[in-house]
Design a protein around this motif. Structure first.
Motif, PDB file in Angstrom:
ATOM      1  N   UNK A 195       0.798  -1.219   0.000  1.00 19.96           N
ATOM      2  CA  UNK A 195       0.000   0.000   0.000  1.00 19.96           C
ATOM      3  C   UNK A 195       0.833   1.273   0.000  1.00 19.96           C
ATOM      4  N   UNK A 196       2.119   1.184  -0.387  1.00 17.45           N
ATOM      5  CA  UNK A 196       3.023   2.332  -0.355  1.00 17.45           C
ATOM      6  C   UNK A 196       3.587   2.556  -1.755  1.00 17.45           C
ATOM      7  N   UNK A 197       3.229   3.671  -2.387  1.00 19.41           N
ATOM      8  CA  UNK A 197       3.770   3.926  -3.723  1.00 19.41           C
ATOM      9  C   UNK A 197       5.288   4.130  -3.657  1.00 19.41           C
ATOM     10  N   UNK A 198       5.736   5.110  -2.860  1.00 15.68           N
ATOM     11  CA  UNK A 198       7.177   5.308  -2.646  1.00 15.68           C
ATOM     12  C   UNK A 198       7.405   5.610  -1.176  1.00 15.68           C
ATOM     13  N   UNK A 199       8.318   4.859  -0.578  1.00 12.16           N
ATOM     14  CA  UNK A 199       8.657   5.052   0.829  1.00 12.16           C
ATOM     15  C   UNK A 199       9.806   6.056   0.917  1.00 12.16           C
ATOM     16  N   UNK A 200       9.716   7.077   1.781  1.00 11.86           N
ATOM     17  CA  UNK A 200      10.756   8.114   1.797  1.00 11.86           C
ATOM     18  C   UNK A 200      12.156   7.606   2.159  1.00 11.86           C
ATOM     19  N   UNK A 201      12.278   6.841   3.256  1.00 14.93           N
ATOM     20  CA  UNK A 201      13.564   6.263   3.658  1.00 14.93           C
ATOM     21  C   UNK A 201      13.257   4.908   4.295  1.00 14.93           C
ATOM     22  N   UNK A 202      13.920   3.851   3.841  1.00 12.68           N
ATOM     23  CA  UNK A 202      13.497   2.488   4.155  1.00 12.68           C
ATOM     24  C   UNK A 202      14.648   1.683   4.746  1.00 12.68           C
ATOM     25  N   UNK A 230      11.689  13.595   0.305  1.00 15.28           N
ATOM     26  CA  UNK A 230      12.102  13.984   1.659  1.00 15.28           C
ATOM     27  C   UNK A 230      13.566  13.647   1.885  1.00 15.28           C
ATOM     28  N   UNK A 231      13.982  12.471   1.469  1.00 14.79           N
ATOM     29  CA  UNK A 231      15.388  12.068   1.526  1.00 14.79           C
ATOM     30  C   UNK A 231      15.879  11.754   2.925  1.00 14.79           C
ATOM     31  N   UNK A 232      16.921  10.940   2.995  1.00 17.26           N
ATOM     32  CA  UNK A 232      17.528  10.606   4.278  1.00 17.26           C
ATOM     33  C   UNK A 232      18.812   9.827   4.104  1.00 17.26           C
ATOM     34  N   UNK A 233      19.714   9.951   5.091  1.00 21.01           N
ATOM     35  CA  UNK A 233      21.005   9.267   5.068  1.00 21.01           C
ATOM     36  C   UNK A 233      20.990   8.066   5.998  1.00 21.01           C
ATOM     37  N   UNK A 234      21.645   6.984   5.573  1.00 20.28           N
ATOM     38  CA  UNK A 234      21.791   5.790   6.389  1.00 20.28           C
ATOM     39  C   UNK A 234      23.246   5.329   6.299  1.00 20.28           C
ATOM     40  N   UNK A 235      23.889   5.199   7.447  1.00 21.69           N
ATOM     41  CA  UNK A 235      25.219   4.595   7.515  1.00 21.69           C
ATOM     42  C   UNK A 235      25.039   3.095   7.703  1.00 21.69           C
ATOM     43  N   UNK A 236      25.616   2.298   6.799  1.00 26.12           N
ATOM     44  CA  UNK A 236      25.443   0.840   6.812  1.00 26.12           C
ATOM     45  C   UNK A 236      26.782   0.171   7.079  1.00 26.12           C
ATOM     46  N   UNK A 237      26.826  -0.695   8.068  1.00 22.59           N
ATOM     47  CA  UNK A 237      28.020  -1.478   8.358  1.00 22.59           C
ATOM     48  C   UNK A 237      27.643  -2.950   8.307  1.00 22.59           C
ATOM     49  N   UNK A 238      28.075  -3.629   7.237  1.00 22.51           N
ATOM     50  CA  UNK A 238      27.724  -5.027   7.022  1.00 22.51           C
ATOM     51  C   UNK A 238      28.664  -5.911   7.841  1.00 22.51           C
TER      52      UNK A 238
END
Length: 259
Positions: A195-202, A230-238
């Motif tokens: 039910x979500x066309x585009x999610x802002x930050x996922x 809206x945009x957003x930053x995510x730092x990812x450490x695998x």
């Protein structure tokens, strides 16, 4: 019955950025139809509900149409509420969820969520997907989302997807992504099946895209940007079969609902 409710912008340095989520603290579970009704009334991509347990909290997430097994931004929003509004004084929170235990640690400037990775495997680009996105697609990979790679970040940013066409293509949840000049990679996320066309930050989409780009780029620490409006930053450490996702959050609203 009156319930407290909070609206938090997750993966945001300021209000009106990132992804808004509603958070409803409970002492006991409501029935599923009531929680789904609250989520539909909120009309945000996710509403989180949590109940205290002996050592932490049991956490569930609802879109306006369905319950989902994992949601990153609403977990971040919930952690913000528990720490900043409800006075949790421990260094970490353990959430029991349908995706297993999730641990969130507080940092001075934000929160680190430890989630399971969902590395995608190569697949055929679904028929009609390139036309639906209106940009050249180089390759596709499938896990919880279908991750499709563009030639450059401008194509990701400038894509004007036909949302009705996307909803007709199986599987109906997509990550559009590319390498970036400023970040390690950029992405956008579309989840019509929820039910979500585009999610802002996922956050959950980065459980798929972070291990993909970690292998592709030969590095485990990545700076990502979701380039929605809206945009957003995510730092990812695998870290093997887990990934740490770091983000900030901002309180937008607190009040009460009556049901």
């Amino acid at each position: 019955m009156k319930l407290d409710i909070y609206q938090v912008d997750a993966f945001a340095d300021n209000v009106f950025e990132g992804n808004p989520a509603a958070v409803v603290p409970l002492t006991d579970w409501l029935d599923d139809d009531t929680m789904l009704g609250i989520a539909a009334e909120n009309n945000l991509s996710e509403t989180a509900f949590f109940v205290p347990t002996d050592g932490g909290f049991h956490l569930r997430w609802f879109t306006p149409t369905v319950e989902v097994p994992l949601c990153g931004h609403a977990t971040l929003a919930t952690s913000f509420v528990i720490y900043r509004e409800l006075g949790w004084d421990k260094d970490e929170i353990t959430f029991e969820t349908k995706s297993g235990p999730l641990v969130v640690k507080r940092r001075d400037d934000g929160f680190v969520m430890n989630f399971p990775t969902k590395p995608p495997t190569p697949c055929v680009i679904p028929d009609g997907l390139e036309e639906a996105f209106g940009v050249k697609l180089l390759e596709a990979h499938q896990n919880r989302f279908c991750l499709v790679v563009c030639e450059n970040e401008e194509d990701v940013i400038n894509s004007k997807p036909d949302h009705q066409a996307l909803a007709r293509i199986e599987p109906a949840d997509f990550i559009l992504t590319a390498r970036s000049k400023k970040y390690d990679f950029v992405s956008r996320c579309f989840a019509p099946s929820h039910g979500i066309e585009e999610d802002p930050v996922t956050g959950s989409a980065h459980c798929v895209s972070a291990p993909f780009w970690a292998e592709r780029l030969g590095k485990t620490s990545l700076n990502a940007r979701q380039v929605s409006k809206r945009g957003g930053n995510i730092q990812c450490d695998v870290k093997g079969d887990r990934v740490d996702l770091f983000g900030r959050a901002q309180l937008y609203l607190k009040g009460q609902i009556t049901i």
